[in-house]
Design an enzyme around this catalytic site. Structure first.
Site, PDB file in Angstrom:
ATOM      1  N   CYS A  63     -77.116 -76.914  24.974  1.00  0.00           N
ATOM      2  CA  CYS A  63     -76.726 -78.114  24.225  1.00  0.00           C
ATOM      3  C   CYS A  63     -75.202 -78.200  24.240  1.00  0.00           C
ATOM      4  O   CYS A  63     -74.542 -78.116  23.201  1.00  0.00           O
ATOM      5  CB  CYS A  63     -77.250 -78.062  22.791  1.00  0.00           C
ATOM      6  SG  CYS A  63     -79.030 -77.780  22.650  1.00  0.00           S
ATOM      7  N   ALA A  64     -74.639 -78.367  25.417  1.00  0.00           N
ATOM      8  CA  ALA A  64     -73.197 -78.223  25.608  1.00  0.00           C
ATOM      9  C   ALA A  64     -72.386 -79.315  24.942  1.00  0.00           C
ATOM     10  O   ALA A  64     -71.228 -79.098  24.561  1.00  0.00           O
ATOM     11  CB  ALA A  64     -72.865 -78.174  27.102  1.00  0.00           C
ATOM     12  N   GLY A 117     -67.001 -77.886  23.650  1.00  0.00           N
ATOM     13  CA  GLY A 117     -66.131 -77.017  22.866  1.00  0.00           C
ATOM     14  C   GLY A 117     -66.484 -75.545  22.994  1.00  0.00           C
ATOM     15  O   GLY A 117     -65.625 -74.705  23.274  1.00  0.00           O
ATOM     16  N   CYS A 166     -74.516 -75.915  12.870  1.00  0.00           N
ATOM     17  CA  CYS A 166     -73.444 -76.176  11.915  1.00  0.00           C
ATOM     18  C   CYS A 166     -74.082 -76.697  10.625  1.00  0.00           C
ATOM     19  O   CYS A 166     -73.693 -77.727  10.084  1.00  0.00           O
ATOM     20  CB  CYS A 166     -72.404 -77.152  12.465  1.00  0.00           C
ATOM     21  SG  CYS A 166     -73.063 -78.723  13.037  1.00  0.00           S
ATOM     22  N   ASP A 178     -76.654 -80.899  28.710  1.00  0.00           N
ATOM     23  CA  ASP A 178     -76.983 -81.605  27.474  1.00  0.00           C
ATOM     24  C   ASP A 178     -77.934 -82.733  27.818  1.00  0.00           C
ATOM     25  O   ASP A 178     -77.807 -83.368  28.879  1.00  0.00           O
ATOM     26  CB  ASP A 178     -75.734 -82.161  26.788  1.00  0.00           C
ATOM     27  CG  ASP A 178     -75.985 -82.500  25.329  1.00  0.00           C
ATOM     28  OD1 ASP A 178     -75.629 -81.681  24.459  1.00  0.00           O
ATOM     29  OD2 ASP A 178     -76.548 -83.575  25.059  1.00  0.00           O
TER      30      ASP A 178
END
Length: 430
Positions: free
Chosen positions: A239-240, A244, A360, A263
């Site tokens: 899931c590039a 980052g 996140c 992705d």
């Protein structure tokens, strides 16, 4: 513009956000385009007022007895920026761009205190429906965690060790008074200022243009380091996104071995090409989304890194508007997506390979509970000891409070001074 005009502008922007259901960033940009007389300092101050209002929306509204844009902005001016209500009214009287004067009730409320009977979700400044999840995840500390997630974030940078050193980056940015990050050995940070302080525009710096550093929260740097990518390995970044963490992995691998950056969303992936060139990352092969794009990688990867799509609750300091837009339906959708990606990601691992799961998010549904579900369905995997992962990445003992019950590592503003992140490394044992 003086403060009264800035307050009026912030009220107008928040009203635009509510009535048109548009992202805050778009509303602020639109206001700036329609009010070109406003300078950079004015725009920064108005943005700070708007974001501060949303960060503590629940407690501001409880204190003021209203969640209107006016009530929220006035609460910020008094509670967060330290303005005296009487002095504000005096300044309003002499400014044609000022809001209406504060009423006696508004003045009294703005300097008041929340009562003992205020619900925990208000004190934590989180949506009411999420309180049980946060309490389950953080126990007795959940209100304190929510309060720290309602603060302003620092500006963090990751030194690109393929081209520079942290000392060189700090020298290039000396005018912004940078400091070394507390945990990441390659990080540089600039604390958030109070009131109308402007965030440094580091992307115009010579060092950035030369690829010496990237803007990246220290938490993101930490989980990228914990991923443990080694020179010479074959790594799939499933899931590039914009790249980052891909760039951080490339630096950790010293441009040796191979990273396959993929992705499912072509638009998210688009910025990665220019970033790879600027960073000098030569061991990254971008795989655009198309049928069979990863078929040749099945069973061959030493490491699969999944920076999973999630609710983004860990980034509430930076994007507080998303805090109040999150719904149970969206959380359920993200949980389903994560389970599907974990199931797909393990297919690419060779025997003994490592599946790295990152979010996140601060919610147990997306973190420990997601891993528990995966392990129940895939008994051939086991979580690596978080203490060992931390020691390997940073050469120090894992700080207290970061290890989770399911063998993961949780970062939060309260615990690590970073955005909220979750990390778990799973070794294929058979």
């Amino acid at each position: 513009m003086r403060l009264p005009g800035r307050l009026s502008a912030a009220i107008a922007v928040l009203t635009d956000v509510e009535t048109r259901k548009r992202p805050v960033s778009e509303a602020l940009k639109a206001w700036g385009l329609n009010n070109r007389f406003a300078g950079a300092g004015d725009r920064a101050a108005i943005g700070n007022l708007v974001y501060d209002a949303l960060r503590r929306r629940a407690s501001h509204a409880a204190l003021m007895g209203s969640d209107t844009p006016r009530a929220l902005v006035l609460a910020v001016a008094v509670r967060d920026w330290g303005e005296d209500p009487a002095a504000l009214n005096e300044s309003f009287a002499g400014d044609n761009h000022a809001p209406e004067p504060l009423s006696d009730d508004e003045m009294a409320r703005a300097v008041g205190q929340l009562g003992d009977d205020v619900p925990g979700w208000v004190l934590a400044d989180v949506p009411e429906w999420l309180a049980p999840s946060l309490e389950r995840g953080f126990g007795d500390n959940w209100i304190a965690e929510g309060q720290d997630m309602a603060g302003r974030p620092s500006l963090d940078l990751r030194t690109n060790t393929l081209k520079s050193t942290r000392e060189r980056v700090m020298k290039s940015l000396a005018r912004f008074a940078p400091a070394e990050t507390a945990i990441s050995p390659v990080g540089v940070t600039m604390k958030a200022g109070p009131r109308d302080a402007r965030t440094p525009n580091v992307t115009t710096d010579e060092g950035y243009l030369k690829g010496w550093f990237e803007v990246q929260d220290q938490g993101s740097q930490i989980v990228a380091a914990l991923a443990g990518a080694q020179p010479g390995e074959q790594v799939l970044d499933l899931c590039a996104g914009a790249g980052g963490k891909t760039l951080a992995l490339a630096a950790a691998m010293m441009n040796k071995g191979q990273i396959f950056a993929y992705d499912s969303d072509r638009n998210r992936l688009a910025p990665i090409y220019d970033r790879l060139k600027r960073n000098g990352a030569r061991n990254v092969q971008v795989r655009a989304p198309q049928p069979g794009a990863l078929d040749d990688l099945v069973g061959k990867m030493d490491r699969v890194v999944i920076d999973a799509p999630c609710t983004g609750t860990g980034t509430w300091r930076r994007r507080p508007d998303t805090k109040w837009k999150l719904t149970p339906e969206l959380l359920s959708q993200r949980v389903d997506e994560q389970a599907a990606i974990l199931a797909e990601g393990q297919l690419y691992l060779k025997p003994g390979g490592t599946l790295v799961y990152i979010t996140c998010s601060t919610l147990p549904e997306e973190n420990d509970e997601q891993i528990a579900g995966f392990l129940a369905a895939n008994p051939g995997f086991a979580s690596l000891a978080p203490e060992d992962m931390w020691a390997a990445a940073f050469g120090t003992a894992l700080p207290a409070g970061l290890a989770t019950g399911q063998g993961g590592i949780a970062l939060t503003p309260r615990l690590t001074g970073t955005d909220g992140f979750y990390f778990n490394a799973l070794r294929r044992t058979k």
